[in-house]
Design a protein around this motif. Structure first.
Motif, PDB file in Angstrom:
ATOM      1  N   VAL A  34      29.075  44.525  44.544  1.00 58.77           N
ATOM      2  CA  VAL A  34      29.143  46.012  43.948  1.00 58.77           C
ATOM      3  C   VAL A  34      27.768  46.671  43.589  1.00 58.77           C
ATOM      4  CG1 VAL A  34      30.301  47.114  41.882  1.00 58.77           C
ATOM      5  CG2 VAL A  34      31.477  45.464  43.002  1.00 58.77           C
ATOM      6  N   SER A  85      41.172  46.741  47.909  1.00 58.10           N
ATOM      7  CA  SER A  85      40.630  46.321  46.448  1.00 58.10           C
ATOM      8  C   SER A  85      41.370  46.959  45.282  1.00 58.10           C
ATOM      9  CB  SER A  85      39.281  46.179  46.422  1.00 58.10           C
ATOM     10  OG  SER A  85      38.830  45.775  45.013  1.00 58.10           O
ATOM     11  N   TYR A 133      30.441  50.705  46.743  1.00 57.06           N
ATOM     12  CA  TYR A 133      31.525  49.987  47.324  1.00 57.06           C
ATOM     13  C   TYR A 133      32.975  50.222  47.198  1.00 57.06           C
ATOM     14  CZ  TYR A 133      34.381  45.844  47.904  1.00 57.06           C
ATOM     15  OH  TYR A 133      35.517  45.120  48.177  1.00 57.06           O
ATOM     16  N   ASN A 151      41.620  39.531  42.249  1.00 54.58           N
ATOM     17  CA  ASN A 151      40.463  38.666  42.257  1.00 54.58           C
ATOM     18  C   ASN A 151      40.757  37.420  42.906  1.00 54.58           C
ATOM     19  OD1 ASN A 151      39.900  40.592  40.173  1.00 54.58           O
ATOM     20  ND2 ASN A 151      37.994  39.437  39.829  1.00 54.58           N
ATOM     21  N   LEU A 196      27.557  36.283  42.022  1.00 54.59           N
ATOM     22  CA  LEU A 196      28.032  37.296  41.159  1.00 54.59           C
ATOM     23  C   LEU A 196      29.264  37.299  40.522  1.00 54.59           C
ATOM     24  CD1 LEU A 196      26.705  40.269  43.471  1.00 54.59           C
ATOM     25  CD2 LEU A 196      25.362  39.211  41.598  1.00 54.59           C
ATOM     26  N   ASN A 197      30.359  36.605  41.234  1.00 49.27           N
ATOM     27  CA  ASN A 197      31.552  36.616  40.646  1.00 49.27           C
ATOM     28  C   ASN A 197      31.748  35.217  39.964  1.00 49.27           C
ATOM     29  OD1 ASN A 197      32.034  37.502  44.162  1.00 49.27           O
ATOM     30  ND2 ASN A 197      32.910  38.779  42.178  1.00 49.27           N
ATOM     31  N   LEU A 198      32.831  35.344  38.972  1.00 51.69           N
ATOM     32  CA  LEU A 198      32.974  34.230  38.171  1.00 51.69           C
ATOM     33  C   LEU A 198      32.926  33.057  38.372  1.00 51.69           C
ATOM     34  CD1 LEU A 198      33.446  33.690  34.988  1.00 51.69           C
ATOM     35  CD2 LEU A 198      35.727  34.139  35.189  1.00 51.69           C
ATOM     36  N   LEU A 208      26.742  29.431  32.254  1.00 51.19           N
ATOM     37  CA  LEU A 208      27.206  30.518  32.353  1.00 51.19           C
ATOM     38  C   LEU A 208      27.171  31.459  31.491  1.00 51.19           C
ATOM     39  CD1 LEU A 208      29.754  32.147  34.405  1.00 51.19           C
ATOM     40  CD2 LEU A 208      31.182  31.227  32.520  1.00 51.19           C
ATOM     41  N   ASN A 209      26.894  32.920  31.558  1.00 52.33           N
ATOM     42  CA  ASN A 209      26.852  33.864  30.756  1.00 52.33           C
ATOM     43  C   ASN A 209      28.380  34.549  30.768  1.00 52.33           C
ATOM     44  OD1 ASN A 209      24.150  33.774  29.866  1.00 52.33           O
ATOM     45  ND2 ASN A 209      23.434  34.989  31.473  1.00 52.33           N
ATOM     46  N   VAL A 210      28.855  34.443  29.641  1.00 45.93           N
ATOM     47  CA  VAL A 210      30.172  35.319  29.652  1.00 45.93           C
ATOM     48  C   VAL A 210      29.997  36.727  29.041  1.00 45.93           C
ATOM     49  CG1 VAL A 210      32.475  35.392  28.299  1.00 45.93           C
ATOM     50  CG2 VAL A 210      31.371  33.244  29.275  1.00 45.93           C
ATOM     51  N   TYR A 211      30.280  37.633  29.875  1.00 45.60           N
ATOM     52  CA  TYR A 211      29.826  38.983  29.575  1.00 45.60           C
ATOM     53  C   TYR A 211      30.639  39.715  28.879  1.00 45.60           C
ATOM     54  CZ  TYR A 211      26.702  38.169  33.847  1.00 45.60           C
ATOM     55  OH  TYR A 211      26.016  37.719  34.668  1.00 45.60           O
ATOM     56  N   CYS A 246      37.137  39.797  29.056  1.00 44.68           N
ATOM     57  CA  CYS A 246      37.768  40.569  30.064  1.00 44.68           C
ATOM     58  C   CYS A 246      39.046  39.805  30.746  1.00 44.68           C
ATOM     59  CB  CYS A 246      36.886  41.072  31.138  1.00 44.68           C
ATOM     60  SG  CYS A 246      35.754  42.267  30.824  1.00 44.68           S
ATOM     61  N   ARG A 295      41.501  39.349  34.016  1.00 44.07           N
ATOM     62  CA  ARG A 295      41.542  39.825  35.344  1.00 44.07           C
ATOM     63  C   ARG A 295      42.896  39.066  36.152  1.00 44.07           C
ATOM     64  NH1 ARG A 295      38.231  42.844  34.138  1.00 44.07           N
ATOM     65  NH2 ARG A 295      36.083  43.131  35.129  1.00 44.07           N
ATOM     66  N   TYR A 309      43.577  36.592  38.592  1.00 47.28           N
ATOM     67  CA  TYR A 309      42.888  36.042  39.742  1.00 47.28           C
ATOM     68  C   TYR A 309      44.116  35.255  40.502  1.00 47.28           C
ATOM     69  CZ  TYR A 309      39.021  36.178  36.794  1.00 47.28           C
ATOM     70  OH  TYR A 309      38.154  36.341  35.872  1.00 47.28           O
ATOM     71  N   ARG A 326      28.878  43.192  30.605  1.00 46.86           N
ATOM     72  CA  ARG A 326      28.045  43.569  31.954  1.00 46.86           C
ATOM     73  C   ARG A 326      28.466  45.071  32.253  1.00 46.86           C
ATOM     74  NH1 ARG A 326      29.723  40.402  37.479  1.00 46.86           N
ATOM     75  NH2 ARG A 326      31.678  41.319  36.991  1.00 46.86           N
ATOM     76  N   ASP A 360      31.785  47.015  33.889  1.00 49.85           N
ATOM     77  CA  ASP A 360      33.484  45.985  33.928  1.00 49.85           C
ATOM     78  C   ASP A 360      34.203  46.880  33.590  1.00 49.85           C
ATOM     79  OD1 ASP A 360      32.694  43.749  35.277  1.00 49.85           O
ATOM     80  OD2 ASP A 360      32.059  42.623  33.627  1.00 49.85           O
TER      81      ASP A 360
HETATM   82  C1  WQD Z   1      35.480  38.485  36.788  1.00 49.78           C
HETATM   83  C2  WQD Z   1      35.125  38.602  35.214  1.00 49.78           C
HETATM   84  C3  WQD Z   1      33.274  39.398  34.153  1.00 49.78           C
HETATM   85  C4  WQD Z   1      30.405  36.699  36.281  1.00 49.78           C
HETATM   86  C5  WQD Z   1      34.418  42.156  41.598  1.00 49.78           C
HETATM   87  C6  WQD Z   1      34.171  43.692  42.054  1.00 49.78           C
HETATM   88  C7  WQD Z   1      35.591  43.934  42.662  1.00 49.78           C
HETATM   89  C8  WQD Z   1      36.359  42.981  43.478  1.00 49.78           C
HETATM   90  C9  WQD Z   1      36.233  41.491  42.891  1.00 49.78           C
HETATM   91  C10 WQD Z   1      36.100  43.406  45.810  1.00 49.78           C
HETATM   92  C11 WQD Z   1      34.539  39.687  34.794  1.00 49.78           C
HETATM   93  C12 WQD Z   1      33.035  38.023  34.221  1.00 49.78           C
HETATM   94  C13 WQD Z   1      31.524  37.177  35.946  1.00 49.78           C
HETATM   95  C14 WQD Z   1      29.789  36.069  35.388  1.00 49.78           C
HETATM   96  C15 WQD Z   1      31.284  36.462  33.605  1.00 49.78           C
HETATM   97  N1  WQD Z   1      35.620  42.624  44.685  1.00 49.78           N
HETATM   98  N2  WQD Z   1      31.895  37.115  34.455  1.00 49.78           N
HETATM   99  N3  WQD Z   1      30.096  36.024  33.798  1.00 49.78           N
HETATM  100  O1  WQD Z   1      34.138  42.086  38.095  1.00 49.78           O
HETATM  101  O2  WQD Z   1      36.638  41.702  38.659  1.00 49.78           O
HETATM  102  O3  WQD Z   1      35.382  42.454  40.336  1.00 49.78           O
HETATM  103  O4  WQD Z   1      34.976  41.293  42.616  1.00 49.78           O
HETATM  104  O5  WQD Z   1      36.682  44.388  45.772  1.00 49.78           O
HETATM  105  O6  WQD Z   1      35.445  45.024  43.109  1.00 49.78           O
HETATM  106  O7  WQD Z   1      33.897  44.409  41.110  1.00 49.78           O
HETATM  107  O8  WQD Z   1      34.961  40.163  39.472  1.00 49.78           O
HETATM  108  O9  WQD Z   1      34.231  37.721  39.357  1.00 49.78           O
HETATM  109  O10 WQD Z   1      32.791  39.436  39.245  1.00 49.78           O
HETATM  110  O11 WQD Z   1      34.137  38.985  37.281  1.00 49.78           O
HETATM  111  O12 WQD Z   1      31.613  36.591  32.364  1.00 49.78           O
HETATM  112  O13 WQD Z   1      28.634  35.244  35.691  1.00 49.78           O
HETATM  113  O14 WQD Z   1      34.144  37.424  35.089  1.00 49.78           O
HETATM  114  O15 WQD Z   1      32.513  40.175  33.153  1.00 49.78           O
HETATM  115  O16 WQD Z   1      35.223  39.850  33.288  1.00 49.78           O
HETATM  116  P1  WQD Z   1      35.494  41.625  38.939  1.00 49.78           P
HETATM  117  P2  WQD Z   1      33.898  38.950  38.952  1.00 49.78           P
END
Ligand code: WQD
Ligand code: NAD
Length: 345
Positions: free
Chosen positions: A89, A127, A152, A182, A201-203, A218-221, A232, A234, A236, A298, A301
């Motif tokens: 993204v 997505s 994206y 997710n 970039l993903n959690l 890990l930074n929790v955003y 936040c 999601r 999963y 972040r 988000d």
């Molecule tokens: C999940 C949660 C973060 C990393 C992205 C794309 C989306 C889709 C899936 C393709 C959020 C938090 C994350 C970290 C954190 N991709 N986090 N610390 O943001 O739902 O979606 O991937 O289509 O388009 O935007 O997924 O895994 O990045 O984050 O706290 O180091 O984890 O803030 O709440 P997201 P993610």
């Protein structure tokens, strides 16, 4: 004769898991991938699971001529499952033209080849990002598509519109867009999984890399969101559950069971989990204590989103089976297997 399916992006994360499921269901798989975000060794992982190495063509889908040659080389492809795309993204904000060129250009080239070589069916990776922050939750397929938050996300919205327009104009075409929530986790064998390039970039990959010692913390955003614990939420979804939905979607078109030539479905579990709940599940199944800190939000988000899966359950006939613990356990097993592999080199 086996039914022949072309999988673009088949050495990538979701693609590789789908290839394995297709092989298990008796399909013949042809992979196109340019290896821009994956490794050729993934083919060995696939073969170790299924006992069968899929045909592989290292081709860039932006090259229409090279793509057409694959259709020519493998006649009678019956469906295309199109995963290949760029997916970061933040990078898409910095390099929007690369994203439009790759994600839109590749889709258009593929559709042109499908017309020329009379391949009627496409499953498209969309997505939940198309929903932005929905007004009501869980989000159904009837919720409006929101203005895209990133180039994206826009490529996914435009991709869906291209499919709709192409199908309106060319009645021989059918397509199903699958709106993933997710995707996380890995194959039970730990022979294939997610391979993030650079800092994840993903959690979930960030969690497993922190626990194994690649990342310090890990930074929790954000911890002041209007959610159960301030972090936040999601939906999963296990990558193997997701992979299985592609076979069902392809078969739906092959067997002409669809209600319309173009359809789209949510793929999630129907349950939202907060970032802290994900961390807790990880700590429970791994026995590791995760080093994390609560930090600022972040930018960009979405606060919370999870899927209404009724339509996918009832109309597509697909339901997720694996829970968050299983997602974390398989993601952790994969991270450990990767470490062993690196140590063995
Ligand atoms: C999940 C949660 C973060 C990393 C992205 C794309 C989306 C889709 C899936 C393709 C959020 C938090 C994350 C970290 C954190 N991709 N986090 N610390 O943001 O739902 O979606 O991937 O289509 O388009 O935007 O997924 O895994 O990045 O984050 O706290 O180091 O984890 O803030 O709440 P997201 P993610
Ligand atoms: P991935 O990067 O692991 O796999 C994509 C594959 O496509 C890679 O192997 C890459 O090398 C290949 N590729 C990219 N451009 C190509 C081109 N021009 N020609 C040939 N191959 C090309 O990504 P993934 O996580 O498996 O995602 C698959 C699809 O699902 C993507 O379309 C992505 O946007 C979509 N999606 C992913 C997520 C997610 O969180 N992983 C969520 C929603 C949607």
């Amino acid at each position: 004769m086996k039914t022949r399916i072309l999988v673009t992006g088949g050495t990538g994360y979701i693609g590789s898991h789908t290839v394995v499921e297709l092989q298990a269901q008796g399909f013949e798989v042809i992979i196109i991938d340019n290896l821009s975000n994956s490794d050729k060794n993934v083919l060995d992982g696939i073969a170790a699971i299924s006992g069968e190495k899929p045909a592989f063509e290292q081709v860039d889908l932006r090259d229409e001529k090279a793509t057409a040659e694959v259709f020519q080389k493998y006649p009678n492809i019956e469906a295309v499952i199109h995963f290949a795309a760029y997916k970061a993204v933040g990078e898409s904000v910095e390099k929007p033209l690369d994203y439009y060129e790759n994600n839109i250009g590749s889709l258009v080239n593929l559709l042109k080849c499908m017309r020329t070589y009379e391949v009627p069916n496409m499953v498209f990776s969309s997505s939940c990002t198309v929903y932005g922050q929905p007004e009501s939750l869980p989000v159904t397929e009837n919720a409006p598509v929101q203005p895209a938050a990133s180039p994206y996300g826009n490529t996914k919205q435009i991709g869906e519109e291209i499919l709709q327009d192409a199908i309106n104009a060319y009645p021989e075409l059918n397509a199903i867009s699958l709106r993933y929530f997710n995707p996380v986790g890995a194959h039970d064998s730990a022979l294939i999984g997610e391979l993030p390039k650079g800092v994840p970039l993903n959690l979930v990959p960030f969690i497993t890399q922190t626990a194994i010692g690649i990342r310090e913390k890990l930074n929790v955003y954000g911890s002041d969101y209007n959610t159960v614990d301030g972090t936040c939420i999601r939906d999963y979804i296990h990558v193997v559950d997701l992979a299985k939905a592609h076979i069902i979607a392809a078969e739906r078109m092959l067997q002409k069971k669809g209600k319309a030539a173009y359809e789209f479905f949510n793929l999630g579990t129907g349950t939202g989990s907060s970032v802290l709940q994900v961390i807790q599940a990880f700590e429970k199944v791994s026995g590791e204590s995760l080093n994390y800190q609560l930090t600022d939000r972040r930018p960009g988000d979405v606060e919370q989103i999870w899927a209404d899966t009724t339509f996918a359950n009832e109309e597509l006939g697909w339901k997720s089976e694996r829970d968050l613990d299983n997602m974390m356990a398989t993601a952790w097993k994969w991270e450990q297997a990767l470490k062993e592999r690196v140590a063995a080199i």
